[in-house]
Each structure stands twice: as C-alpha cells, then as structure tokens.
Design a protein around this motif. Structure first.
Motif, short mmCIF file in Angstrom:
data_model
loop_
_atom_site.label_atom_id
_atom_site.label_comp_id
_atom_site.label_asym_id
_atom_site.label_seq_id
_atom_site.Cartn_x
_atom_site.Cartn_y
_atom_site.Cartn_z
N ARG A 1 0.84 -1.22 0.00
CA ARG A 1 0.00 0.00 0.00
C ARG A 1 0.87 1.26 0.00
NH1 ARG A 1 -2.79 -3.13 3.65
NH2 ARG A 1 -1.96 -1.96 5.44
N TYR B 1 1.47 4.06 -2.91
CA TYR B 1 1.30 5.48 -2.57
C TYR B 1 2.53 6.27 -3.01
CZ TYR B 1 2.00 9.51 0.53
OH TYR B 1 2.30 10.73 1.04
N GLU C 1 -12.28 9.68 -5.01
CA GLU C 1 -12.41 8.24 -4.89
C GLU C 1 -12.96 7.91 -3.50
OE1 GLU C 1 -8.50 6.53 -5.19
OE2 GLU C 1 -7.60 8.33 -4.33
N ILE D 1 -12.70 6.20 -0.16
CA ILE D 1 -11.61 5.65 0.65
C ILE D 1 -12.09 5.42 2.08
CG2 ILE D 1 -9.84 6.80 -0.73
CD1 ILE D 1 -9.51 8.80 1.56
N ASP D 2 -11.42 4.50 2.74
CA ASP D 2 -11.66 4.27 4.16
C ASP D 2 -10.63 5.09 4.91
OD1 ASP D 2 -11.69 3.30 6.84
OD2 ASP D 2 -12.64 1.43 6.16
N ILE D 3 -11.08 6.16 5.54
CA ILE D 3 -10.16 7.10 6.17
C ILE D 3 -9.37 6.44 7.29
CG2 ILE D 3 -11.91 8.03 7.74
CD1 ILE D 3 -9.07 9.99 6.02
N VAL E 1 -6.47 4.61 5.84
CA VAL E 1 -5.42 5.56 5.44
C VAL E 1 -4.62 6.00 6.66
CG1 VAL E 1 -4.97 7.84 4.43
CG2 VAL E 1 -6.72 6.37 3.43
N LYS F 1 -16.00 5.82 5.66
CA LYS F 1 -15.87 5.84 4.20
C LYS F 1 -16.22 7.24 3.69
CE LYS F 1 -15.78 1.14 3.35
NZ LYS F 1 -14.52 0.61 2.85
N ASP G 1 -9.30 12.45 -2.02
CA ASP G 1 -8.10 12.06 -2.75
C ASP G 1 -7.14 11.43 -1.74
OD1 ASP G 1 -5.51 12.04 -3.96
OD2 ASP G 1 -6.18 13.53 -5.41
N GLU G 2 -6.95 10.12 -1.84
CA GLU G 2 -6.15 9.42 -0.84
C GLU G 2 -4.73 9.96 -0.74
OE1 GLU G 2 -4.52 4.91 0.17
OE2 GLU G 2 -6.04 5.21 -1.40
N VAL H 1 -4.79 13.25 1.23
CA VAL H 1 -5.06 13.01 2.64
C VAL H 1 -3.80 12.49 3.34
CG1 VAL H 1 -6.39 11.67 4.30
CG2 VAL H 1 -7.52 12.64 2.30
N ARG H 2 -3.10 11.57 2.67
CA ARG H 2 -1.85 11.05 3.22
C ARG H 2 -0.82 12.16 3.38
NH1 ARG H 2 -0.09 5.67 2.79
NH2 ARG H 2 -1.71 4.16 2.30
#
Length: 265
Positions: A188, A192, A216, A218-220, A223, A253, A257-258, A261-262
């Motif tokens: 993962r 990323y 998209e 995503i499951d926060i 993340v 959920k 944008d993953e 957020v990261r």
C-alpha cells in the motif's frame, strides 16, 4: 510685416528647441550632405558644427544601415519617414547603437531634406543582449532539469517496482498472517509512493503550478492506520509510542483524494 515677424519669431523659437534638444538632429540632403548639426549631435558624436557641416553623414559617422541607403531614401520619398536602428562611430572611435527616425522635410520649391533624429541606445542594447544570454542560460538549465527528472523518474521507479513485486510475492505465498499484513503495508505504501513520484516528476504540473485532485471512495481509518504504520518505524526507533483513536463523527468511508489526505497527515 506682422505675418513676417510672427514667422521669424516662430522660426527662432523652433531653432532654440532644435538646438537645445538632447537628441541628435541632423539636416541633410538626400545624398547625405550635412546642412545643420545641433548641440545634441555635438554631445553624441563629438564633432563640432564646423567639422560636420558639408560632410557626408554616412561617411563621417561610419553609419551601418540595416538595409541599403538607397532603399531608405526610396522609403522617405514614398512615405516621408523611416524608423530603425543604426550602428555608428563617434569622433573618439567608439562604436554606438542609435535609434533613428528619418523624416522627409519638403520646402516650397526646394529640394527635400532628410531630418535624422537619433538617440543613443548602446547601453539599452547591451542590457537586452545580457537578458537574452540569461534567457538562453535559463532555457539550458530548464532542459537540464527536465533531463534530470526523466532520469530520476526511471531510477526511482525501477527499485520501487522490485520492492512491490517482492512484497506481492510475500503476501501471496506466505502463510504467516503477520508477514502478510506487513507485506500488505509495504504494498500500500509503495503504491502510494509511486503515485507521489508521478506527481513530483510531472514537470508540466510543476511548471504550471497545478495540482490534480482525484475523487475516490476511501476508508479514512485505513489511510490513517497506513500512515501510523509507516511512521511507527521511526517512532519506535526514537522510543516514542504512536497511537490514534477514532473519535470523529465523520463516516469512515468518505470521498476524497487518498494521496492528498496522506500528504496532509
């Protein structure tokens, strides 16, 4: 004689303006023989009026026209003017660049005269040349940057692809749940990192100052856990405990944008 007096006064005033001008103003016939030479010409070229009047202006100043003089003269006769840049030489032998306007002056019944109005732009042209050189150097630097990023793109992606490949093998072949969980974390975060590299190495986006935001589901919490796992290696090495608790009313959920957020976390 009132009209005659007014005309003489006006001519005297024009003569003073002509002589006081900081620009060089030269009257000559269409063969280039100098008939009048103002103080601006004396300051610019260094020749006195006595030295200049009667001489051929092109020969005296070593004028280099961008086109033959006969073509300039033809343009004067057809349009009454010509504007351009000339290379000339002063009495001291200095080469100068002047911005020049030729204007045709027609007298009643007399041969027309050419009025040559010139201003020294030598320093301006040198500044322009320096700017052009700086622009060329900047272009070369930009090309070097593009080449560097293209090479770095390859150099960074290649080992990352190998890491992800081995992580996938571990995940699929190992029967140990801990190993599979760690391999999944590597996958993962590796993916990323690859997406992040694509952003960093996309020169067109960097130069345009643009950032693309993807939408998209995503499951926060996943993340956040990935970020915690990634950071926990450093935290453990430093002896710092790293935990998180989910206390937000935000659903797990979300549409976001993953990658961004990261980056924020």
């Amino acid at each position: 004689i009132s009209d005659r007096l007014r005309m003489r006064t006006r001519l005297e005033q024009m003569g003073k303006v002509f002589d006081a001008s900081h620009d060089s103003i030269i009257f000559s016939d269409l063969e280039g023989t100098i008939a009048s030479w103002n103080r601006g010409s004396i300051r610019l070229y260094g020749y006195s009026s006595e030295e200049a009047i009667g001489e051929k202006v092109h020969e005296l100043l070593g004028t280099r026209h961008p086109i033959p003089w006969r073509e300039i003269r033809q343009s004067l006769l057809e349009t009454d003017q010509w504007v351009g840049v000339l290379e000339q030489r002063t009495k001291a032998g200095d080469q100068i660049t002047v911005s020049t306007r030729y204007q045709l002056l027609r007298m009643n019944g007399d041969e027309p005269y050419a009025v040559e109005i010139s201003r020294d732009i030598t320093e301006l042209r040198e500044t322009q040349r320096q700017l052009e050189r700086a622009h060329q150097e900047a272009q070369l630097a930009s090309e070097a940057k593009s080449s560097f990023l293209a090479n770095m793109s390859h150099e960074l992606r290649s080992p990352m692809t190998a890491v992800l490949g081995f992580a996938e093998m571990l995940n699929s072949e190992s029967h140990d749940s801990t190993v599979r969980e760690l391999a999944g974390t590597i996958q993962r975060n590796g993916n990323y990192l690859l997406r992040l590299l694509n952003d960093i190495l996309d020169l067109s986006k960097i130069e345009a100052g643009k950032m693309t935001i993807d939408e998209e589901l995503i499951d926060i919490r996943e993340v956040i856990e990935d970020v915690r796992t990634l950071m926990n290696v450093r935290a453990t090495a430093e002896g710092v405990p790293l935990h998180f608790e989910w206390t937000s009313k935000v659903p797990s959920k979300i549409t976001a944008d993953e990658i961004r957020v990261r980056q924020i976390l």
